[in-house]
Design an enzyme around this catalytic site. Structure first.
Site, short mmCIF file in Angstrom:
data_model
loop_
_atom_site.label_atom_id
_atom_site.label_comp_id
_atom_site.label_asym_id
_atom_site.label_seq_id
_atom_site.Cartn_x
_atom_site.Cartn_y
_atom_site.Cartn_z
CG ASP A 31 -2.01 -1.04 1.13
OD1 ASP A 31 -2.18 -1.61 0.04
OD2 ASP A 31 -2.68 -1.29 2.15
CD GLU A 33 6.72 -1.42 -2.73
OE1 GLU A 33 7.92 -1.70 -2.76
OE2 GLU A 33 5.80 -2.23 -2.99
CG PHE A 34 -1.22 1.86 -5.01
CD1 PHE A 34 -1.41 1.20 -6.21
CD2 PHE A 34 -2.11 2.87 -4.66
CE1 PHE A 34 -2.47 1.53 -7.06
CE2 PHE A 34 -3.18 3.21 -5.48
CZ PHE A 34 -3.35 2.54 -6.69
CB SER A 80 -36.64 -6.91 -15.43
OG SER A 80 -37.94 -6.97 -16.01
CG LEU A 81 -33.01 -11.61 -16.37
CD1 LEU A 81 -31.93 -12.45 -15.71
CD2 LEU A 81 -33.03 -11.87 -17.86
CE LYS A 311 -34.84 -12.98 -6.65
NZ LYS A 311 -35.88 -11.96 -6.70
CB CYS A 429 -44.88 13.03 20.69
SG CYS A 429 -44.15 11.38 20.77
#
Length: 666
Positions: A31, A33-34, A80-81, A311, A429
């Site tokens: 990390d 070095e990045f 959509s499926l 599903k 309230c």
């Protein structure tokens, strides 16, 4: 090395390191070095603004300049499926494919159905040019700026492989379980509302107006479908294998099969194994592998014939009920909540579940200490679906619904025809007060978009606001704190001031009168035309308004007979809010559609659906959501739902297009 060459080298290296880390899960540098390389690139790019590249790795951090999302039309509609929930339905689909292909052999690609936000990514010459959400399937939101912050989505493709000059690749943007758990833990510690599930969290994140927030949420993305004029192969499975070489994150769980039994084996394996995945899934997608065969099979009005979604059944767990608490909402409705021993369910730790109302508790016969069956409705909201009475102890006491408000102590009431109990103390309230303020500032009410629930709670606790009228007393110095938030404070005050121009019907809705929704508020405003006429209306006069029954009418009368409410309304009038219909609205109102019930369906080109709804009401008509024998006509745009079309034909209901409709109003 010349700095321009170093910039190019750094960009290429960082793209490669991003791919290794986020897609292959095989980091090749530390990390530190990045970060050093990223910092070097940022400095060089600041020195050379002429070399700006929107797809540079430095652009993934995002900026805060985005102001809303443009609507983009999909080149290929995102349908959509069709869903299925059992093996028989899968077999029926498999047999229909067989018949559609007239006996020709075919393969099926089995994939995971990821539970996130659908995205379409367009690439030209190996560079990301656009990211668009599914939207309504025809149009979606252009969220390119936010998409660029998601590290596993390549901004520039691998130069060492061949790919089409232009193509579209679709997938699902997700929030990993680990990120979701961490995010909710932070929100809980900050006393902020929790996200219900990773899908909601991912969707809300991607729609954020601040790309820096998107970058900070560490979203993930799996790609599952390639489209274009010059694809590498006729095979869907093979195309995704190629896309993986280009740098895309493709599911490793895909499998290409030929037989029905192999499909069942795939489903059964992942029904159990999905619990070990790092992201949410809710089923399996089955696709005919050959694109040529896909085109031959074609589409229904809503979904492709060559694909189907299986599903999974809702996952269920058993845990112990510790206690029941009671929450008070904006309208005063009191909702019981089950507090349980934490149990892992569909990937998240669950310890609370809604119990709906008193009748629900009695039907379950719920006792404190019971072992209860919990599942997630649609893999989202935890709910108790049963009790294991064999494990109940002899000392267990039944759950009793409270008689008084848990927040202010006022005795609860239950209105005729209502399942819920309510706290009638709407002016004293605290949850109701804050809830009404949140309702007042909402987009469909006063649209004070600079405020949110957390800010409202903060202002309430600090004593800056006690009701909705107090918002108009707020000054910049009141909310500037230590002096370093002047810009946001001015924005809030300006937004509150701008809300004074919101039309009268939305002011009626914003008051938060119990049972008065957006539609009934609009009807009331257009019938009485002024706040004074509305507040002086009798019960009988109110019930003459279309859609206003006795319950709503009594609630309105009670609201305006409360001195505290009248004091607030009078203050709002003094502050300059719109307390009557504009002269333009009154002048343009007609009775051309009086007595007509109209259904709107489809996608329109000349006006939005909301604008057409407003026209219908402005001209005396009534918007209805479903078709019946009483429907006068259907205002239909493109892609009208096939079920509505079929029902209209069956009942003989007239269908008109938008040009015909507009001519009716001329």
């Amino acid at each position: 090395m010349i700095e321009t060459e170093r910039i190019k080298q750094l960009r290429q290296l960082l793209h490669e390191y991003n791919h290794n880390y986020y897609v292959l899960n095989m980091p090749t540098v530390t990390d530190c070095e990045f970060d050093d390389l990223m910092h070097e690139l940022q400095q060089l790019e600041e020195k050379h603004p002429e070399l700006y590249d929107s797809n540079s790795p430095t652009q993934r951090v995002g900026s805060d300049l985005t102001q809303g999302f443009a609507q983009v039309e999909h080149k290929y509609p995102m349908l959509s499926l069709a869903n299925t929930y059992n093996e028989q339905d899968v077999q029926d689909w498999y047999e229909s494919v067989k018949r559609g292909l007239e006996g020709e052999e075919f393969e099926v690609c089995c994939e995971m159905k990821y539970d996130g936000l659908s995205i379409s990514l367009t690439y030209e010459n190996g560079r990301l040019v656009r990211g668009v959400t599914r939207g309504d399937g025809v149009y979606g939101d252009d969220v390119t700026t936010n998409v660029k912050t998601i590290r596993c989505i390549p901004l520039v493709l691998n130069e060492n492989v061949a790919y089409p000059e232009a193509f579209e690749i679709r997938g699902e943007i997700l929030m990993p379980w680990s990120v979701f758990d961490d995010l909710n833990a932070k929100r809980e510690a900050a006393e902020e509302p929790l996200f219900a599930n990773p899908r909601n969290a991912a969707s809300g994140t991607l729609k954020s107006q601040d790309p820096r927030l998107v970058a900070d949420r560490h979203l993930d993305c799996y790609l599952y479908y390639l489209l274009g004029e010059t694809l590498p192969s006729d095979g869907h499975y093979e195309n995704l294998a190629e896309a993986a070489k280009w740098g895309f994150k493709i599911s490793q769980g895909m499998r290409k099969v030929k037989t029905l039994q192999e499909i069942y084996d795939f489903i059964n394996y992942w029904d159990a194994e999905r619990k070990n995945l790092p992201v949410a899934t809710d089923g399996i997608v089955l696709k005919v592998n050959s694109i040529r065969q896909q085109q031959h099979l074609g589409y229904t009005a809503k979904s492709p014939r060559w694909a189907i979604a299986y599903k999974f059944k809702a996952e269920q767990a058993v845990t112990r009920l510790e206690s029941v608490s009671f929450q008070v909402g904006r309208t005063g409705a009191v909702t019981p909540v089950a507090n349980m021993d934490a149990v892992r369910l569909a990937g998240t730790m669950v310890k609370r579940a809604t119990l709906n109302n008193e009748d629900f508790i009695k039907n379950l016969g719920l006792h404190i200490g019971d072992y209860v069956y919990v599942e997630k409705g649609g893999e989202i909201i935890p709910k108790i679906v049963g009790v294991d009475v064999t494990k109940r102890s002899a000392e267990a006491q039944p759950v009793e619904f409270v008689d008084c408000c848990p927040e202010c102590g006022t005795p609860l009431v239950r209105y005729e025809g209502e399942a819920a109990y309510y706290c009638p103390n709407d002016t004293g309230c605290p949850p109701q007060i804050k809830g009404r303020i949140e309702h007042f500032i909402a987009r469909k009410a006063m649209n004070i978009d600079s405020l949110g629930p957390e800010t409202v709670d903060d202002y309430y606790r600090r004593g800056l606001i006690h009701n909705i009228a107090d918002l108009y007393c707020i000054q910049v110095q009141d909310i500037n704190g230590s002096g370093n938030r002047e810009r946001s404070a001015r924005k809030i005050v300006s937004s509150i001031e701008a809300s004074k121009q919101v039309p009268f019907e939305r002011v009626v809705f914003a008051l938060g009168i119990r049972f008065v929704g957006e539609t009934s508020a609009r009807q009331l405003a257009r019938h009485f035309k002024t706040m004074e006429a509305l507040q002086n209306a009798s019960l009988q006069q109110l019930m003459e308004v279309d859609g206003v029954g006795e319950v709503i009418a009594k609630s309105i009368v009670a609201y305006f007979h409360n001195p505290a409410n009248m004091a607030i309304v009078n203050r709002l009038r003094d502050y300059g809010l719109q307390m009557q219909l504009s002269s333009e609205q009154i002048a343009s109102a007609t009775n051309k559609l009086e007595g007509k019930s109209i259904v709107i369906s489809g996608v329109f080109s000349k006006h939005s659906r909301d604008e057409y709804k407003a026209m219908i009401e402005q001209n005396g008509g009534k918007n209805v959501g479903s078709i019946s024998s009483k429907t006068s006509f259907i205002l239909a745009g493109e892609n009208m739902g096939p079920s509505k079309l079929q029902k209209a034909e069956k009942l003989g209901v007239q269908i008109i297009d938008e040009d015909t409709f507009l001519s009716m109003l001329e």
